[in-house]
Design a protein around this motif. Structure first.
Motif, PDB file in Angstrom:
ATOM      1  N   SER A   1     -21.651 -33.845   9.952  1.00 37.96           N
ATOM      2  CA  SER A   1     -22.193 -33.196   8.752  1.00 37.96           C
ATOM      3  C   SER A   1     -22.513 -34.194   7.640  1.00 37.96           C
ATOM      4  O   SER A   1     -22.969 -33.802   6.574  1.00 37.96           O
ATOM      5  CB  SER A   1     -21.233 -32.115   8.244  1.00 37.96           C
ATOM      6  N   LYS A   2     -22.266 -35.471   7.903  1.00 36.64           N
ATOM      7  CA  LYS A   2     -22.628 -36.559   6.988  1.00 36.64           C
ATOM      8  C   LYS A   2     -22.035 -36.396   5.595  1.00 36.64           C
ATOM      9  O   LYS A   2     -22.757 -36.431   4.591  1.00 36.64           O
ATOM     10  CB  LYS A   2     -24.140 -36.707   6.930  1.00 36.64           C
TER      11      LYS A   2
ATOM     12  N   ILE B   1     -12.037 -42.816  16.687  1.00 39.12           N
ATOM     13  CA  ILE B   1     -12.574 -42.033  15.568  1.00 39.12           C
ATOM     14  C   ILE B   1     -12.697 -42.857  14.286  1.00 39.12           C
ATOM     15  O   ILE B   1     -13.654 -42.686  13.527  1.00 39.12           O
ATOM     16  CB  ILE B   1     -11.751 -40.742  15.325  1.00 39.12           C
ATOM     17  N   LEU B   2     -11.773 -43.771  14.058  1.00 37.60           N
ATOM     18  CA  LEU B   2     -11.844 -44.577  12.831  1.00 37.60           C
ATOM     19  C   LEU B   2     -13.047 -45.516  12.857  1.00 37.60           C
ATOM     20  O   LEU B   2     -13.711 -45.725  11.840  1.00 37.60           O
ATOM     21  CB  LEU B   2     -10.546 -45.355  12.631  1.00 37.60           C
ATOM     22  N   LYS B   3     -13.347 -46.061  14.024  1.00 32.12           N
ATOM     23  CA  LYS B   3     -14.533 -46.913  14.177  1.00 32.12           C
ATOM     24  C   LYS B   3     -15.805 -46.091  13.974  1.00 32.12           C
ATOM     25  O   LYS B   3     -16.766 -46.555  13.350  1.00 32.12           O
ATOM     26  CB  LYS B   3     -14.536 -47.591  15.539  1.00 32.12           C
TER      27      LYS B   3
ATOM     28  N   LYS C   1     -16.281 -45.629  10.311  1.00 32.26           N
ATOM     29  CA  LYS C   1     -16.742 -46.911   9.748  1.00 32.26           C
ATOM     30  C   LYS C   1     -18.214 -47.139  10.086  1.00 32.26           C
ATOM     31  O   LYS C   1     -19.003 -47.515   9.215  1.00 32.26           O
ATOM     32  CB  LYS C   1     -15.878 -48.049  10.305  1.00 32.26           C
ATOM     33  N   ASP C   2     -18.592 -46.913  11.346  1.00 26.63           N
ATOM     34  CA  ASP C   2     -19.982 -47.103  11.782  1.00 26.63           C
ATOM     35  C   ASP C   2     -20.946 -46.145  11.081  1.00 26.63           C
ATOM     36  O   ASP C   2     -22.125 -46.455  10.926  1.00 26.63           O
ATOM     37  CB  ASP C   2     -20.104 -46.950  13.292  1.00 26.63           C
ATOM     38  N   ALA C   3     -20.441 -44.972  10.676  1.00 25.74           N
ATOM     39  CA  ALA C   3     -21.276 -43.996   9.974  1.00 25.74           C
ATOM     40  C   ALA C   3     -21.355 -44.301   8.471  1.00 25.74           C
ATOM     41  O   ALA C   3     -21.986 -43.555   7.718  1.00 25.74           O
ATOM     42  CB  ALA C   3     -20.725 -42.583  10.193  1.00 25.74           C
ATOM     43  N   ASN C   4     -20.714 -45.395   8.053  1.00 28.76           N
ATOM     44  CA  ASN C   4     -20.694 -45.800   6.641  1.00 28.76           C
ATOM     45  C   ASN C   4     -20.112 -44.727   5.724  1.00 28.76           C
ATOM     46  O   ASN C   4     -20.598 -44.519   4.615  1.00 28.76           O
ATOM     47  CB  ASN C   4     -22.088 -46.209   6.160  1.00 28.76           C
TER      48      ASN C   4
END
Length: 152
Positions: free
Chosen positions: A79-80, A99-101, A104-107
């Motif tokens: 849902s950004k 999930i934490l990565k 992080k990857d989704a900024n």
């Protein structure tokens, strides 16, 4: 002159659109049945209302369960949301699922509160979260234990 006016109108339109953005921040407690986390929800929603352009999403599912937290986090990534604050149940499970990565990857900025990622996880992955908000319970207990000694 006409181009200058059009440019100013365009800049005004862009500026008004930027100001109209509603920022969506999620709080993921470890237990939605807790009075402590209910107060966290009330505080977040109060401040969001005062700010006006902020939406507080309080997302949880009953008792503490790391699997539910991961599913919630996956949905928040989809849902950004603009930021996530989580009371961590199981750091190692989060690492195992990745999930934490993904966050992080989704900024998406991540802050932990109440309970942080484990020291081992933080040592190995120091940049997974921006900050931890909470008490050092060990240090607090230590100082509490010393308090009667200071009274004598």
């Amino acid at each position: 002159m006409k181009n200058s006016i059009k440019f100013l109108l365009f800049i005004s339109l862009v500026a008004s659109c930027l100001n109209a953005k509603v920022y969506r921040f999620a709080i993921v407690p470890k237990n939605t049945n807790s009075p402590f986390f209910s107060q966290v929800e009330q505080g977040c929603k109060k401040v969001a209302k005062e700010l006006g352009n902020v939406e507080c999403l309080y997302v949880g599912k009953g008792e503490a369960n790391p699997r539910y937290q991961v599913k919630i986090l996956e949905n928040l990534i989809k849902s950004k949301v603009d930021g996530i604050s989580i009371s961590v149940i199981d750091s190692n499970y989060f690492i195992k699922t990745g999930i934490l990565k993904k966050i992080k990857d989704a900024n998406i900025p991540l802050i932990t509160f109440d309970s942080d990622l484990s020291k081992d996880v933080l040592k190995k992955y120091p940049n997974l979260r921006l900050a931890y908000i909470g008490a050092n319970n060990f240090k607090f207990g230590n100082e509490l234990g010393k308090a009667p000694l200071k009274q004598t």
